[in-house]
Design a protein around this motif. Structure first.
Motif, PDB file in Angstrom:
ATOM      1  N   ALA A 169       0.813  -1.207   0.000  1.00 42.49           N
ATOM      2  CA  ALA A 169       0.000   0.000   0.000  1.00 42.49           C
ATOM      3  C   ALA A 169       0.850   1.262   0.000  1.00 42.49           C
ATOM      4  N   GLY A 170       0.342   2.280  -0.662  1.00 45.57           N
ATOM      5  CA  GLY A 170       1.022   3.567  -0.680  1.00 45.57           C
ATOM      6  C   GLY A 170       0.223   4.591  -1.458  1.00 45.57           C
ATOM      7  N   ARG A 171       0.544   5.845  -1.253  1.00 43.95           N
ATOM      8  CA  ARG A 171      -0.046   6.919  -2.031  1.00 43.95           C
ATOM      9  C   ARG A 171       0.554   6.917  -3.436  1.00 43.95           C
ATOM     10  N   PRO A 172      -0.091   7.587  -4.401  1.00 42.82           N
ATOM     11  CA  PRO A 172       0.508   7.693  -5.736  1.00 42.82           C
ATOM     12  C   PRO A 172       1.914   8.296  -5.664  1.00 42.82           C
ATOM     13  N   GLY A 173       2.823   7.735  -6.461  1.00 41.28           N
ATOM     14  CA  GLY A 173       4.193   8.231  -6.503  1.00 41.28           C
ATOM     15  C   GLY A 173       5.122   7.603  -5.486  1.00 41.28           C
ATOM     16  N   MET A 174       4.598   6.704  -4.652  1.00 39.41           N
ATOM     17  CA  MET A 174       5.434   6.083  -3.624  1.00 39.41           C
ATOM     18  C   MET A 174       6.229   4.896  -4.143  1.00 39.41           C
ATOM     19  N   GLY A 175       5.910   4.385  -5.325  1.00 30.93           N
ATOM     20  CA  GLY A 175       6.676   3.277  -5.886  1.00 30.93           C
ATOM     21  C   GLY A 175       6.024   1.922  -5.761  1.00 30.93           C
ATOM     22  N   LYS A 176       4.688   1.883  -5.726  1.00 34.78           N
ATOM     23  CA  LYS A 176       3.996   0.591  -5.590  1.00 34.78           C
ATOM     24  C   LYS A 176       4.304  -0.337  -6.755  1.00 34.78           C
ATOM     25  N   THR A 177       4.174   0.186  -7.977  1.00 37.44           N
ATOM     26  CA  THR A 177       4.428  -0.670  -9.143  1.00 37.44           C
ATOM     27  C   THR A 177       5.901  -1.051  -9.217  1.00 37.44           C
ATOM     28  N   THR A 178       6.798  -0.114  -8.873  1.00 36.48           N
ATOM     29  CA  THR A 178       8.230  -0.436  -8.840  1.00 36.48           C
ATOM     30  C   THR A 178       8.487  -1.610  -7.911  1.00 36.48           C
ATOM     31  N   ALA A 179       7.932  -1.550  -6.692  1.00 34.57           N
ATOM     32  CA  ALA A 179       8.133  -2.627  -5.723  1.00 34.57           C
ATOM     33  C   ALA A 179       7.445  -3.909  -6.173  1.00 34.57           C
ATOM     34  N   GLY A 180       6.224  -3.778  -6.719  1.00 29.87           N
ATOM     35  CA  GLY A 180       5.498  -4.975  -7.157  1.00 29.87           C
ATOM     36  C   GLY A 180       6.229  -5.715  -8.254  1.00 29.87           C
ATOM     37  N   ILE A 181       6.781  -4.979  -9.222  1.00 28.34           N
ATOM     38  CA  ILE A 181       7.538  -5.630 -10.301  1.00 28.34           C
ATOM     39  C   ILE A 181       8.825  -6.242  -9.753  1.00 28.34           C
ATOM     40  N   HIS A 182       9.494  -5.541  -8.840  1.00 29.32           N
ATOM     41  CA  HIS A 182      10.730  -6.095  -8.246  1.00 29.32           C
ATOM     42  C   HIS A 182      10.436  -7.406  -7.517  1.00 29.32           C
ATOM     43  N   PHE A 183       9.373  -7.420  -6.709  1.00 25.66           N
ATOM     44  CA  PHE A 183       9.021  -8.643  -5.981  1.00 25.66           C
ATOM     45  C   PHE A 183       8.695  -9.776  -6.948  1.00 25.66           C
ATOM     46  N   ALA A 184       7.958  -9.442  -8.008  1.00 21.72           N
ATOM     47  CA  ALA A 184       7.584 -10.460  -8.988  1.00 21.72           C
ATOM     48  C   ALA A 184       8.808 -11.007  -9.717  1.00 21.72           C
ATOM     49  N   LEU A 185       9.717 -10.134 -10.135  1.00 19.74           N
ATOM     50  CA  LEU A 185      10.933 -10.581 -10.821  1.00 19.74           C
ATOM     51  C   LEU A 185      11.803 -11.426  -9.901  1.00 19.74           C
ATOM     52  N   SER A 186      11.914 -11.024  -8.631  1.00 12.79           N
ATOM     53  CA  SER A 186      12.720 -11.791  -7.671  1.00 12.79           C
ATOM     54  C   SER A 186      12.174 -13.198  -7.502  1.00 12.79           C
ATOM     55  N   SER A 187      10.848 -13.321  -7.426  1.00  9.33           N
ATOM     56  CA  SER A 187      10.231 -14.641  -7.279  1.00  9.33           C
ATOM     57  C   SER A 187      10.424 -15.478  -8.533  1.00  9.33           C
ATOM     58  N   ALA A 188      10.268 -14.855  -9.704  1.00  6.79           N
ATOM     59  CA  ALA A 188      10.444 -15.592 -10.963  1.00  6.79           C
ATOM     60  C   ALA A 188      11.887 -16.068 -11.108  1.00  6.79           C
ATOM     61  N   ARG A 189      12.858 -15.232 -10.717  1.00 10.18           N
ATOM     62  CA  ARG A 189      14.262 -15.648 -10.782  1.00 10.18           C
ATOM     63  C   ARG A 189      14.531 -16.833  -9.869  1.00 10.18           C
ATOM     64  N   ALA A 190      13.780 -16.919  -8.769  1.00 12.13           N
ATOM     65  CA  ALA A 190      13.952 -18.025  -7.821  1.00 12.13           C
ATOM     66  C   ALA A 190      13.205 -19.279  -8.263  1.00 12.13           C
ATOM     67  N   GLY A 191      12.564 -19.229  -9.427  1.00 14.14           N
ATOM     68  CA  GLY A 191      11.900 -20.412  -9.962  1.00 14.14           C
ATOM     69  C   GLY A 191      10.407 -20.480  -9.720  1.00 14.14           C
ATOM     70  N   TYR A 192       9.837 -19.451  -9.106  1.00 21.47           N
ATOM     71  CA  TYR A 192       8.400 -19.433  -8.871  1.00 21.47           C
ATOM     72  C   TYR A 192       7.681 -18.891 -10.111  1.00 21.47           C
ATOM     73  N   GLY A 193       6.666 -19.599 -10.579  1.00 23.53           N
ATOM     74  CA  GLY A 193       5.861 -19.065 -11.673  1.00 23.53           C
ATOM     75  C   GLY A 193       5.066 -17.867 -11.178  1.00 23.53           C
ATOM     76  N   VAL A 194       5.092 -16.784 -11.939  1.00 25.75           N
ATOM     77  CA  VAL A 194       4.452 -15.539 -11.512  1.00 25.75           C
ATOM     78  C   VAL A 194       3.388 -15.128 -12.521  1.00 25.75           C
ATOM     79  N   GLY A 195       2.211 -14.799 -12.010  1.00 26.24           N
ATOM     80  CA  GLY A 195       1.168 -14.180 -12.820  1.00 26.24           C
ATOM     81  C   GLY A 195       0.999 -12.743 -12.364  1.00 26.24           C
ATOM     82  N   PHE A 196       1.088 -11.802 -13.301  1.00 24.20           N
ATOM     83  CA  PHE A 196       0.980 -10.379 -12.964  1.00 24.20           C
ATOM     84  C   PHE A 196      -0.281  -9.844 -13.631  1.00 24.20           C
ATOM     85  N   VAL A 197      -1.301  -9.555 -12.823  1.00 26.60           N
ATOM     86  CA  VAL A 197      -2.568  -9.046 -13.332  1.00 26.60           C
ATOM     87  C   VAL A 197      -2.493  -7.519 -13.298  1.00 26.60           C
TER      88      VAL A 197
END
Length: 468
Positions: free
Chosen positions: A211-239
């Motif tokens: 959670a965060g206000r606009p401009g706080m980096g929610k999408t930046t963090a969400g993509i980073h978390f998703a990429l980190s999980s995918a690199r670790a071998g977890y299948g990721v679905g990004f809606v």
């Protein structure tokens, strides 16, 4: 029996299994205990069989015996095409062979009931679409998805295996042994060591809110978390209910190709004109790295939770066929999920339904779901604009349903928007320009801490500050 068979002529049914199950219960009431999690009275195609089953459940719950006379008193008497209830019960008991097959009878009844619901949904859709009224076909399709998804959820929910507490405790100790040996598999990683240690990663069955206000980096963090999980071998679905796949790909390319000495912003990638040959080669290397990741994007806007669930199940099947498994579902963002018509216009109730449905979906799929969320404008009225749980927008149910809530804060965002900054504010901006704070506002089974990160928002890059 002809009377029962004649009572339900159309659609899939399993009247013989209904009669066999009722007969088995009359022979041994204990058979009922082994099938109640599999079948309900509404699943019976023959109405009187469903009524009898319900009566048997009532007597069992009351601790009373189940026999022909007492069930007859409970049900009353009625005509069944020339056969009384007493005669029908006697025929059931006489035709029953064994109680061992009771679970099999129950599964057959449930299967037929689910098939009837699928058929009824299709027939209702055909009737509506051929009734002469011209309407949006998307509405028909959405309605069908909701109805069919209910069948899927019901089917899955009744198949959940019951576990004895001792078995669960043994599984926990097995996990402890794995952790001691260094072989433990924790949740999908955030890719930030401090956050992963505090939370044990994004764990199965969890609903996590970012959670965060606009401009706080929610999408930046969400993509980073998703990429980190995918690199670790977890299948990721990004809606992605807001950005399209190209915008997400621009951010991912900027992150993977990042070099602090020569960063390539995702805006520069979008424009394309200022990308030199060296930068292009880095981006092409990043493209190949991304192509190897089990990471899929669903970019259709306005999806309901039921539609998201249907796509997640399909994605899980595709991953399994490719030798992966779905280990994380990211939703950007929860406020853009289309509500059902049940609470139309009542935003609080709509969000309550959405957050509860996401939590149930996480448990059904056995995966973590990370949902991005906007915070209310009340944050802007405080001197300290760091988020608190009460800032979650529209409904306190998000806080209640979530297992983990992460709040984002970038002081630089507010300093950059000061109309006439003081010297002190300007100096402070230089210190915190690339700093993002991630605070665990809630965690059911762990500490609430704050992790300070390096964050280059323009390149969608995130890293723990202590390790940068």
């Amino acid at each position: 029996m002809s009377a029962a068979d004649a009572a339900f002529e159309f659609g899939p049914h399993s009247v013989e299994s209904e009669q066999a199950l009722l007969g088995a219960i009359l022979i041994n009431a204990a058979a009922l205990d082994g099938v109640r999690h599999l079948v309900e009275a509404s699943d019976f195609a023959e109405a009187v069989n469903g009524h009898l089953y319900e009566a048997m459940c009532l007597r069992r719950d009351a601790g009373e015996p189940i026999d022909i006379r007492l069930v007859k008193l409970t049900v009353g008497d009625r005509d069944l095409g020339g056969m009384t209830v007493g005669q029908y019960l006697a025929a059931l008991a006489g035709g029953a062979t064994t109680v061992i097959n009771a679970p099999g009878y129950a599964r057959s009844i449930r299967h037929a009931a689910q098939m009837r619901r699928v058929l009824e949904t299709a027939q209702a859709a055909v009737g509506a679409m051929t009734g002469g009224e011209i309407a949006d076909p998307g509405e028909y399709a959405a309605g069908m998805v909701d109805e069919l998804d209910a069948v899927i959820v019901a089917s899955h929910g009744r198949s959940v295996r019951r576990m004895r507490l001792g078995q669960s405790a043994a599984a926990v100790l097995d996990r402890v042994r794995e952790a001691q040996s260094g072989r433990a598999q924790r949740g999908a990683p955030f890719g930030l060591p401090g956050l992963d240690r505090a939370t044990l990663g994004m764990r199965d069955n969890q609903l996590l809110i970012l959670a965060g206000r606009p401009g706080m980096g929610k999408t930046t963090a969400g993509i980073h978390f998703a990429l980190s999980s995918a690199r670790a071998g977890y299948g990721v679905g990004f809606v992605s209910l807001e950005m399209d796949d190209m915008e997400l790909a621009e951010r991912a390319l900027a992150a993977v190709a990042y070099d602090r000495r020569d960063p390539i912003s995702y805006r520069a990638i979008a424009q394309g004109v200022d990308i030199g040959e060296s930068a292009y080669r880095r981006l092409d290397d990043a493209r190949r790295a991304l192509d190897r990741l089990p990471f899929e994007i669903e970019q259709q806007p306005g999806l309901t939770v039921s539609q998201i669930a249907a796509r997640a199940r399909s994605l899980r099947n595709r991953f399994e066929r490719a030798g992966h498994y779905l280990g994380l579902l990211v939703i950007d963002h929860i406020g853009l999920i289309a509500p059902s018509k049940r609470y139309s216009g009542n935003r609080v109730q709509e969000m309550t339904e959405i957050s509860g449905s996401l939590k149930r979906l996480a448990k059904e799929l056995g995966i973590p779901i990370l949902a991005l969320s906007q915070l209310s404008r009340g944050v802007e009225s405080r001197p300290d604009k760091r988020p608190v749980l009460s800032d979650l927008r529209d409904s306190g149910s998000i806080e209640q349903d979530a297992d983990v809530v992460l709040g984002l804060f970038r002081e630089a965002y507010y300093l950059e928007h000061v109309a006439e900054p003081t010297t002190e504010q300007f100096d402070r901006l230089n210190v915190v320009r690339d700093t993002l704070e991630i605070e665990i506002l809630k965690q059911r089974s762990g500490p609430t801490i704050r992790v300070e990160c390096f964050c280059d928002v323009s390149c969608n890059v995130l890293a723990e500050a202590a390790r940068w």
